[in-house]
Design a protein around this motif. Structure first.
Motif, PDB file in Angstrom:
ATOM      1  N   ASN B  13       0.840  -1.181   0.000  1.00 30.86           N
ATOM      2  CA  ASN B  13       0.000   0.000   0.000  1.00 30.86           C
ATOM      3  C   ASN B  13       0.886   1.246   0.000  1.00 30.86           C
ATOM      4  O   ASN B  13       1.251   1.772   1.041  1.00 30.86           O
ATOM      5  CB  ASN B  13      -0.926  -0.032   1.211  1.00 30.86           C
ATOM      6  CG  ASN B  13      -1.989   1.035   1.125  1.00 30.86           C
ATOM      7  OD1 ASN B  13      -1.712   2.147   0.662  1.00 30.86           O
ATOM      8  ND2 ASN B  13      -3.190   0.726   1.557  1.00 30.86           N
ATOM      9  N   THR B  14       1.239   1.689  -1.189  1.00 39.19           N
ATOM     10  CA  THR B  14       2.163   2.828  -1.273  1.00 39.19           C
ATOM     11  C   THR B  14       1.498   4.129  -0.860  1.00 39.19           C
ATOM     12  O   THR B  14       2.175   5.078  -0.490  1.00 39.19           O
ATOM     13  CB  THR B  14       2.727   2.974  -2.695  1.00 39.19           C
ATOM     14  OG1 THR B  14       1.642   3.070  -3.607  1.00 39.19           O
ATOM     15  CG2 THR B  14       3.622   1.796  -3.057  1.00 39.19           C
ATOM     16  N   ALA B  15       0.155   4.191  -0.921  1.00 39.06           N
ATOM     17  CA  ALA B  15      -0.541   5.408  -0.501  1.00 39.06           C
ATOM     18  C   ALA B  15      -0.275   5.677   0.984  1.00 39.06           C
ATOM     19  O   ALA B  15      -0.076   6.825   1.387  1.00 39.06           O
ATOM     20  CB  ALA B  15      -2.037   5.283  -0.768  1.00 39.06           C
ATOM     21  N   ASN B  16      -0.240   4.614   1.774  1.00 40.16           N
ATOM     22  CA  ASN B  16       0.041   4.787   3.204  1.00 40.16           C
ATOM     23  C   ASN B  16       1.456   5.268   3.442  1.00 40.16           C
ATOM     24  O   ASN B  16       1.712   6.092   4.321  1.00 40.16           O
ATOM     25  CB  ASN B  16      -0.165   3.454   3.946  1.00 40.16           C
ATOM     26  CG  ASN B  16      -1.576   3.341   4.470  1.00 40.16           C
ATOM     27  OD1 ASN B  16      -2.261   4.345   4.613  1.00 40.16           O
ATOM     28  ND2 ASN B  16      -2.010   2.118   4.737  1.00 40.16           N
TER      29      ASN B  16
END
Lengths: 269, 90
Positions: B13-16
């Motif tokens: 989860n690169t958004a996190n």
């Protein structure tokens, strides 16, 4: 009283000019007498997005320098009779705009009975961007759900709170966050910052969320601001955003992944 | 999508990651906001001078400007290592 709205972002390419054009059209459509000014001296582009590039005779700097009066330089929109465009100059002289000159033009527009003046800021935090925001009553900060854009927006929010006329008088510029190029699908996949993430990081609620959609490019190709494409999600999202800027309460649309129905799954749709 | 893809994707989860990085960075940048432009340079030069005498970490010197009523207060703090070792060339 004319209300001055600056559309700004810090980072380039996030959709400031697209947003300025659509907000100006939306305000005009709502019956407000509106002027939209391109502050990007040397890199004029608002005229293209508005579709009036062949009708630019005099520009912002001409009016500042008294080489033309405001009436000569304001380009009347062909779709709305209460909408006017003031093009940026193509001069390479970075000091063509001055604080006094900008104030003079804004005052003349206010005296002329304009309800809204939309200032399309250049990217960066240099003189043009500073002048675009200095006299603003409100700011629409355009942000993409992407790290560099979010960081630059925070920088711009800091400048709005310190380097504006309102700030100098101890007042606040009313800030609106507008999230553009939003892809609910990528948010769901964990690839993109969500609306909530951006709001939490910047400590500000969004006034609108514009979904990534092919109609934005098609509209700029045609010189018709995307808000006028009433069937497109982006156009409808801009219409909602303008309504919220005017004080209406509207729920967000196009912010979740559309679940495909059985038929579209089977036959594509 | 295979089971393996599905399992590895959950960790990606690169958004996190983006959110965490931005929160740290922006908090730091906000704390420096409104401070005069010379502060970072002052901080660096102070660090260089102190390092002539004591081996301190590169983040040992903190410089901040605060308002105390009508007065502006330049706040300099230097964190010394547990056992202050003299600099090699000191």
């Amino acid at each position: 009283m004319a209300e001055i709205i600056v559309v700004t972002s810090g980072k380039g390419g996030v959709g400031k000019t697209t947003t300025s054009a659509s907000i100006a059209c939306g305000l005009a459509k709502a019956g407000k007498k509106t002027a939209v000014i391109d502050f990007d001296v040397g890199l004029r582009n608002l005229d293209l997005i508005m579709g009036c590039e062949r009708r630019v005779v005099y520009d912002f700097v001409n009016v500042v320098n008294d080489e033309a009066n405001l009436k000569q330089a304001l380009i009347k929109d062909k779709r709305f009779e209460n909408l006017f465009v003031l093009a940026a100059s193509q001069t390479r002289d970075k000091d063509a705009l001055t604080m006094e000159g900008v104030e003079k033009v804004l005052k003349a527009l206010a005296d002329d009975g304009f309800d809204f003046i939309v200032c399309d800021s250049p990217a960066g935090i240099e003189k043009g961007a500073f002048l675009a925001m200095y006299f603003a009553d409100r700011a629409v900060v355009v942000v993409n759900p992407e790290v560099s854009s979010v960081r630059d927006s925070d920088r711009i929010l800091g400048l709005l709170a310190s380097k504006t006329r309102k700030a100098e008088k101890g007042e606040r510029v009313q800030e609106h966050l507008l999230l553009t190029r939003y892809s609910p699908k990528r948010v769901e996949a964990g690839d993109m910052l969500s609306i909530g993430d951006v709001q939490e990081i910047l400590g500000l609620d969004v006034v609108g969320v514009i979904p990534e959609s092919p109609e934005v490019l098609q509209s700029s190709n045609a010189g018709v601001p995307v808000i006028l494409d009433e069937t497109s999600p982006a156009g409808q999202a801009y219409t909602d955003a303008v309504a919220r800027i005017l004080g209406e309460n509207r729920p967000m649309r196009f912010t979740t992944v559309e679940k495909k129905g059985f038929f579209s799954k089977m036959f594509g749709g | 999508m295979g089971i393996l893809d599905f399992l590895t994707q959950r960790n990606k989860n690169t958004a996190n990651v983006a959110k965490n990085r931005l929160q740290i960075l922006i908090a730091q940048e906000r704390s420096m906001r409104g401070a005069p432009d010379y502060l970072p340079l002052l901080q660096r030069e102070l660090l260089e001078v102190i390092r002539k005498y004591i081996n301190v970490d590169s983040d040992a010197v903190k410089v901040g400007l605060h308002k105390d009523g009508d007065n502006e207060l330049l706040d300099i703090s230097v964190a010394l290592p547990d056992k202050a070792a003299p600099a090699a060339n000191g």
